[in-house]
Design an enzyme around this catalytic site. Structure first.
Site, PDB file in Angstrom:
ATOM      1  N   GLU A 187      -1.846   7.814   8.935  1.00 42.26           N
ATOM      2  CA  GLU A 187      -0.416   7.449   8.923  1.00 42.26           C
ATOM      3  C   GLU A 187       0.254   7.828  10.247  1.00 42.26           C
ATOM      4  OE1 GLU A 187       1.871   6.118   6.436  1.00 42.26           O
ATOM      5  OE2 GLU A 187      -0.041   5.350   5.732  1.00 42.26           O
ATOM      6  N   HIS A 194      -7.032   2.772   4.182  1.00 45.65           N
ATOM      7  CA  HIS A 194      -6.732   3.466   5.443  1.00 45.65           C
ATOM      8  C   HIS A 194      -7.994   3.654   6.295  1.00 45.65           C
ATOM      9  CE1 HIS A 194      -2.931   4.579   3.476  1.00 45.65           C
ATOM     10  NE2 HIS A 194      -2.495   5.032   4.639  1.00 45.65           N
ATOM     11  N   CYS A 205     -11.049   3.217   0.629  1.00 43.64           N
ATOM     12  CA  CYS A 205      -9.599   3.392   0.801  1.00 43.64           C
ATOM     13  C   CYS A 205      -9.212   2.527   1.995  1.00 43.64           C
ATOM     14  CB  CYS A 205      -9.282   4.859   1.078  1.00 43.64           C
ATOM     15  SG  CYS A 205      -7.595   5.149   1.655  1.00 43.64           S
ATOM     16  N   CYS A 247      -4.625  -1.564  -1.764  1.00 47.03           N
ATOM     17  CA  CYS A 247      -4.754  -0.129  -2.002  1.00 47.03           C
ATOM     18  C   CYS A 247      -5.677   0.072  -3.196  1.00 47.03           C
ATOM     19  CB  CYS A 247      -3.369   0.437  -2.296  1.00 47.03           C
ATOM     20  SG  CYS A 247      -3.375   2.195  -2.698  1.00 47.03           S
ATOM     21  N   ASP A 257       0.877  -1.180   0.000  1.00 44.47           N
ATOM     22  CA  ASP A 257       0.000   0.000   0.000  1.00 44.47           C
ATOM     23  C   ASP A 257       0.914   1.230   0.000  1.00 44.47           C
ATOM     24  OD1 ASP A 257      -2.359   1.636   0.383  1.00 44.47           O
ATOM     25  OD2 ASP A 257      -1.866   1.771   2.504  1.00 44.47           O
ATOM     26  N   SER A 258       0.311   2.383  -0.173  1.00 44.30           N
ATOM     27  CA  SER A 258       1.086   3.628  -0.083  1.00 44.30           C
ATOM     28  C   SER A 258       1.645   3.831   1.326  1.00 44.30           C
ATOM     29  CB  SER A 258       0.181   4.811  -0.419  1.00 44.30           C
ATOM     30  OG  SER A 258      -0.882   4.875   0.516  1.00 44.30           O
TER      31      SER A 258
HETATM   32  N1  DGL Z   1      -4.774   3.219   1.074  1.00 45.02           N
HETATM   33  C1  DGL Z   1      -4.905   3.694  -0.231  1.00 45.02           C
HETATM   34  C2  DGL Z   1      -6.189   3.328  -0.921  1.00 45.02           C
HETATM   35  O1  DGL Z   1      -6.773   2.300  -0.605  1.00 45.02           O
HETATM   36  C3  DGL Z   1      -4.250   4.973  -0.683  1.00 45.02           C
HETATM   37  C4  DGL Z   1      -4.238   6.143   0.211  1.00 45.02           C
HETATM   38  C5  DGL Z   1      -3.320   7.221  -0.303  1.00 45.02           C
HETATM   39  O2  DGL Z   1      -2.117   7.006  -0.297  1.00 45.02           O
HETATM   40  O3  DGL Z   1      -3.834   8.271  -0.736  1.00 45.02           O
HETATM   41  O4  DGL Z   1      -6.654   4.001  -1.787  1.00 45.02           O
END
Ligand code: DGL
Length: 264
Positions: free
Chosen positions: A154, A188, A186, A75, A12-13
Site C-alpha cells: 500500500e 497485492h 492475494c 480481492c 479491493d481493500s
Molecule cells: N488484496 C486482498 C486479497 O486479494 C486483500 C489484502 C488485505 O487487505 O489484507 O486478498
C-alpha cells in the site's frame, strides 16, 4: 447510456486490485472502469468475515449507484467473505470473484509440493478449504499467511531490504520443503513478483489469477451481450487518503490519475 456502455465496477481493500485492473484493461480496452480502494479499512486479511461482508455491501451499492453493469471483487479475502451474499443480494448482476489458483498449481507442480501465500482471512475461509478438497487431493499444499505485507505494498514499498527480508522468512521454509510452485493468493502480491523472483530459484513457478479473472469477465460480458465498444474511461475512488493513493498510482497502475474520496 446503453447498458453495454456502462462501466465495470472493481474493488479491493486497497491498491492490490490494480494488479487485476491492469489485466482487465489489457484484455478489454474498451471497457470503462470504476476502481474503488477501501483504504480506510485495509487490511481486510486480519478482519472478521462479517466486517468484510458489510464493506462489500456498502461498496457494491456505491458502484451500482454509479451505473456499474458488472462487479469484480479484485480481492481474494473479500471473495471468500462476501461474494455469496452479494450474489444473493443482486441475483441478476454479473459478479466475478477470485480465489487462489489451486487447480492450475496442482497441475503445474512437478515436485508435488505447492505453496500458497495469502491473507490469514483467505486461508482460514471455508471457500479455501473447499478449493483444497476439490483440487489438491494429490499434492501437498503448504499455506503461508503474510501479515504486514499488504501495508508495505500500500505504501508503494516494493523493493526495500525490509520487504525482501519479510519475504525471505516466508519463502525459504517453503523451498526447504520442496515447493516448486507458488500461488500468489492475494491481489497485492503480484506487485512484489519481481522481488520474489530474486529470492526464488529460476525453476519455481509463480501462479497468479489476474489474467484468468480478466478472461472470465470477458466471457461473462460477451455471453450477456454487455461488451462495450468505443472510448473507455477509468475513475478511481478511495475511502482513505486520495492523495496517498494518487502518489502510488504511477508505480502500480503505470499512469497518473485523479482519485476521488469515497465517504462510505
Ligand atoms: N488484496 C486482498 C486479497 O486479494 C486483500 C489484502 C488485505 O487487505 O489484507 O486478498
Amino acid at each position: 447510456m446503453a447498458e453495454h456502455m456502462a462501466p465495470v465496477g472493481v474493488f479491493d481493500s486497497g491498491v492490490g486490485g490494480l494488479s487485476v485492473l491492469r489485466e482487465i484493461r489489457q484484455r478489454l480496452p474498451h471497457e470503462s472502469l470504476l476502481y474503488l480502494a477501501d483504504s480506510a479499512h485495509v487490511p481486510y486479511g486480519e478482519k472478521s468475515p462479517e466486517y468484510i461482508c458489510q464493506r462489500c455491501r456498502i461498496i457494491a451499492a456505491f458502484l451500482l449507484e454509479r451505473g456499474a453493469k458488472a462487479l469484480v471483487l479484485a480481492c481474494n479475502t473479500a471473495t471468500a467473505a462476501g461474494i455469496t451474499e452479494l450474489r444473493e443480494l443482486y441475483p441478476q448482476l454479473p459478479i466475478i470473484g477470485m480465489e487462489p489458483a489451486v487447480k492450475p498449481a496442482a497441475l503445474a507442480t512437478r515436485s508435488g509440493v505447492v505453496g500458497v501465500l495469502a491473507t490469514t482471512g483467505t486461508l482460514k475461509s471455508a471457500r479455501f478449504a473447499a478449493l483444497l478438497d476439490r483440487f489438491a487431493a494429490d499434492v501437498r499444499v503448504i499455506t503461508q499467511p503474510c501479515p504486514g505485507l499488504v501495508e508495505r505494498i500500500e505504501a508503494g514499498d516494493l523493493h526495500s531490504a525490509q520487504t525482501r527480508a519479510m519475504l525471505a522468512d516466508w519463502v525459504e521454509p517453503l523451498l526447504a520443503q520442496g515447493c516448486d510452485t507458488l500461488i500468489l493468493g492475494c491481489t497485492h502480491y503480484p506487485f512484489i513478483g519481481p522481488l520474489l523472483g530474486e529470492l526464488l530459484p529460476a525453476d519455481v513457478r509463480l501462479i497468479d489469477t489476474g489474467t484468468a479473472v480478466a478472461r472470465h469477465l470477458h466471457e461473462v460480458l460477451a455471453e450477456r451481450h454487455l461488451l462495450a465498444n468505443g472510448q473507455a474511461q477509468q475513475r478511481f475512488y478511495c475511502s482513505g487518503d486520495p492523495l496517498r493513493m494518487a502518489r502510488v498510482l504511477p508505480i502500480l497502475w503505470g499512469e497518473n490519475a485523479a482519485v476521488e474520496f469515497f465517504a462510505g
